[in-house]
Motif scaffolding. Structure first.
Motif, mmCIF file in Angstrom:
data_model
loop_
_atom_site.group_PDB
_atom_site.id
_atom_site.type_symbol
_atom_site.label_atom_id
_atom_site.label_comp_id
_atom_site.label_asym_id
_atom_site.label_seq_id
_atom_site.Cartn_x
_atom_site.Cartn_y
_atom_site.Cartn_z
ATOM 1 N N UNK A 1 3.948 7.713 0.172
ATOM 2 C CA UNK A 1 3.417 6.444 0.973
ATOM 3 C C UNK A 1 4.475 5.421 0.522
ATOM 4 N N UNK A 2 5.301 5.006 1.805
ATOM 5 C CA UNK A 2 6.283 3.963 1.474
ATOM 6 C C UNK A 2 5.733 2.489 1.519
ATOM 7 N N UNK A 3 6.354 1.841 0.824
ATOM 8 C CA UNK A 3 5.765 0.374 0.463
ATOM 9 C C UNK A 3 6.955 -0.575 0.492
ATOM 10 N N UNK A 4 6.662 -1.802 0.734
ATOM 11 C CA UNK A 4 7.660 -3.116 0.786
ATOM 12 C C UNK A 4 7.001 -4.235 0.130
ATOM 13 N N UNK A 5 7.626 -5.420 0.173
ATOM 14 C CA UNK A 5 7.499 -6.569 -0.572
ATOM 15 C C UNK A 5 6.227 -7.040 0.119
ATOM 16 N N UNK A 6 5.095 -7.300 -0.609
ATOM 17 C CA UNK A 6 3.581 -7.984 -0.446
ATOM 18 C C UNK A 6 2.966 -7.115 0.307
ATOM 19 N N UNK A 7 2.936 -6.070 0.575
ATOM 20 C CA UNK A 7 2.183 -4.972 1.148
ATOM 21 C C UNK A 7 0.978 -4.713 -0.115
ATOM 22 N N UNK A 8 0.019 -3.946 0.240
ATOM 23 C CA UNK A 8 -0.964 -3.550 -0.749
ATOM 24 C C UNK A 8 -1.258 -2.250 -0.791
ATOM 25 N N UNK A 9 -1.172 -1.298 -1.968
ATOM 26 C CA UNK A 9 -1.341 0.120 -2.021
ATOM 27 C C UNK A 9 -2.824 0.117 -2.577
ATOM 28 N N UNK A 10 -3.497 1.094 -2.172
ATOM 29 C CA UNK A 10 -4.707 1.523 -2.644
ATOM 30 C C UNK A 10 -4.820 2.693 -3.416
ATOM 31 N N UNK A 11 -5.003 2.890 -4.652
ATOM 32 C CA UNK A 11 -4.877 4.030 -5.331
ATOM 33 C C UNK A 11 -6.388 4.501 -6.143
ATOM 34 N N UNK A 12 -7.150 5.504 -5.316
ATOM 35 C CA UNK A 12 -8.513 5.602 -5.682
ATOM 36 C C UNK A 12 -8.463 6.152 -6.991
ATOM 37 N N UNK A 13 -9.308 6.106 -7.933
ATOM 38 C CA UNK A 13 -9.652 6.545 -9.149
ATOM 39 C C UNK A 13 -9.604 8.403 -8.856
ATOM 40 N N UNK A 14 -8.799 9.063 -9.871
ATOM 41 C CA UNK A 14 -8.912 10.453 -9.731
ATOM 42 C C UNK A 14 -7.431 10.956 -9.114
ATOM 43 N N UNK A 15 -6.660 10.088 -8.664
ATOM 44 C CA UNK A 15 -5.380 10.458 -7.789
ATOM 45 C C UNK A 15 -4.455 10.707 -8.727
ATOM 46 N N UNK A 16 -3.454 11.765 -8.514
ATOM 47 C CA UNK A 16 -2.144 11.913 -9.138
ATOM 48 C C UNK A 16 -1.129 10.805 -8.512
ATOM 49 N N UNK A 17 -0.569 10.263 -9.467
ATOM 50 C CA UNK A 17 0.360 9.213 -8.804
ATOM 51 C C UNK A 17 1.828 9.149 -9.451
#
Length: 383
Positions: free
Chosen positions: A324-340
């Motif tokens: 998942x690519x991201x840049x300044x001021x984006x929002x990333x959802x990481x649900x519980x239980x995910x490997x990150x």
């Protein structure tokens, strides 16, 4: 009737009886909690697995900001007392939730646009993204804030939002509304009044009761706390320090930029209640996470759900095997239980995340756990 005919009819009779049983359970709004591999209507295993779940997702600020600008032109304060864009997780839609317990919303206010006071049972913060004139009046303390500043609006505390200083400003909010909604404890109040000359008078703006720098004057020096101050000004629902300035956080990040840090997280600094040392809210907490130039974190998994907003820098995360690519001021959802895993590809610039977690709720209920993997891929229990 022969024994053979009874035996041959038994399976079909059982299937018919099972179908009738499942139909009656389903029509009665009940759930059968026993395992079956039989392919029947209203199969309980399918029902159990069909529960809505948040999925990893990235909302792009390059998509969000133009929509905010269009909304500012079309929706005035006469149309609505709030103009925020809530991020809805595709796995939870149409529920207003970015992960199961929290949502992020973006707010753009036009110059000198102040909304009336309100209060609600969900706890919330505002984090400045653009403009120096973001404004929140909370519990009689008027706070003007800029990029990187975090402002609390605690449970059941009167507050209002807007801008001052003649320029547009954008901030993001994080609320525990989905959690409070699940507990059937949501309430809002828009009828703000004050007592004047012994009479209750409705007001559109809160009368200041504290200096504009009150939070910094009382709590801005770590390790020292005035004894004569009432530290339960909001009933003890949250940290009594309502604004956390970016300058202090940036200075701390700079001090520790060459520290070893955590191989699974990099450098993480939590916002805390200066009175208790605990999280700023009982339900959710906030932190800043820094990845040094070229840094890649080792895989980590925790039961808590996270919302991350890259405040500076860009890069990508591997969440349950997907990039998942991201840049300044984006929002990333990481649900519980995910490997990150997080990756900062820049050889010269750090990545700085603003993060929110529901870990305080899970820890209070003794449900929080955290795992990681080392360089060899071995599973580690981290918390």
């Amino acid at each position: 009737m022969s024994d053979a005919s009874v035996t041959s009819d038994a399976p079909s009779n059982r299937e018919a009886a099972l179908k009738g049983l499942y139909d009656d359970i389903h029509q009665g709004n009940m759930f059968p909690f026993w395992a079956t591999s039989t392919d029947v209507a209203h199969d309980e295993v399918q029902q159990l697995m069909a529960t809505s779940k948040a999925v990893p997702y990235v909302w792009k600020y390059t998509d969000i900001e133009p929509i905010l600008q269009r909304a500012a032109k079309l929706i005035s304060m006469d149309d609505s007392e709030r103009r925020s864009l809530i991020l809805v997780n595709p796995g939870l839609s149409p529920k207003r939730a970015s992960v199961s317990t929290m949502y992020t919303a973006y707010r753009l206010n036009d110059p000198d646009e102040i909304m009336p006071p309100h209060k609600h049972s969900p706890s919330a913060i505002r984090f400045g993204l653009t403009g120096q004139g973001n404004f929140t009046g909370v519990d009689g303390e008027n706070i003007t804030f800029g990029p990187g500043d975090m402002v609390l609006t605690p449970n059941d505390t009167w507050h209002n939002h807007g801008t001052v200083g003649g320029e547009q400003a954008v901030n993001l909010s994080v609320l525990d509304l989905p959690l409070v909604e699940t507990l059937h404890a949501v309430h809002f109040d828009h009828h703000y009044t004050e007592i004047e000359n012994g009479k209750e008078v409705e007001k559109k703006v809160q009368t200041p009761r504290f200096s504009e720098n009150y939070s910094q004057e009382v709590y801005g020096q770590g390790g020292m706390m005035p004894r004569f101050v009432d530290h339960r000004r909001n009933g003890g629902f949250s940290s009594p320090m309502y604004v956390y300035r970016w300058e202090a956080m940036e200075e701390l990040l700079d001090i520790h930029k060459d520290a070893d840090g955590d191989p699974h997280e990099g450098i993480v600094i939590d916002y805390t209640d200066p009175v208790t040392g605990g999280p700023v809210f009982k339900t959710i907490n906030f932190y800043v996470q820094m990845l040094r130039p070229g840094e890649k974190t080792l895989p980590q998994r925790e039961t808590a759900s996270l919302l991350l907003a890259p405040f500076r820098g860009k890069g990508y995360s591997i969440i349950d095997g997907d990039r998942h690519n991201w840049d300044q001021f984006d929002t990333i959802a990481i649900p519980g239980g995910c490997w990150v895993e997080h990756v900062n590809e820049s050889p010269t610039e750090p990545v700085i995340f603003f993060g929110a977690t529901d870990a305080p709720t899970q820890k209070a209920l003794l449900l929080y756990k955290r795992w990681g993997r080392n360089q060899a891929g071995d599973l580690l229990r981290l918390g």
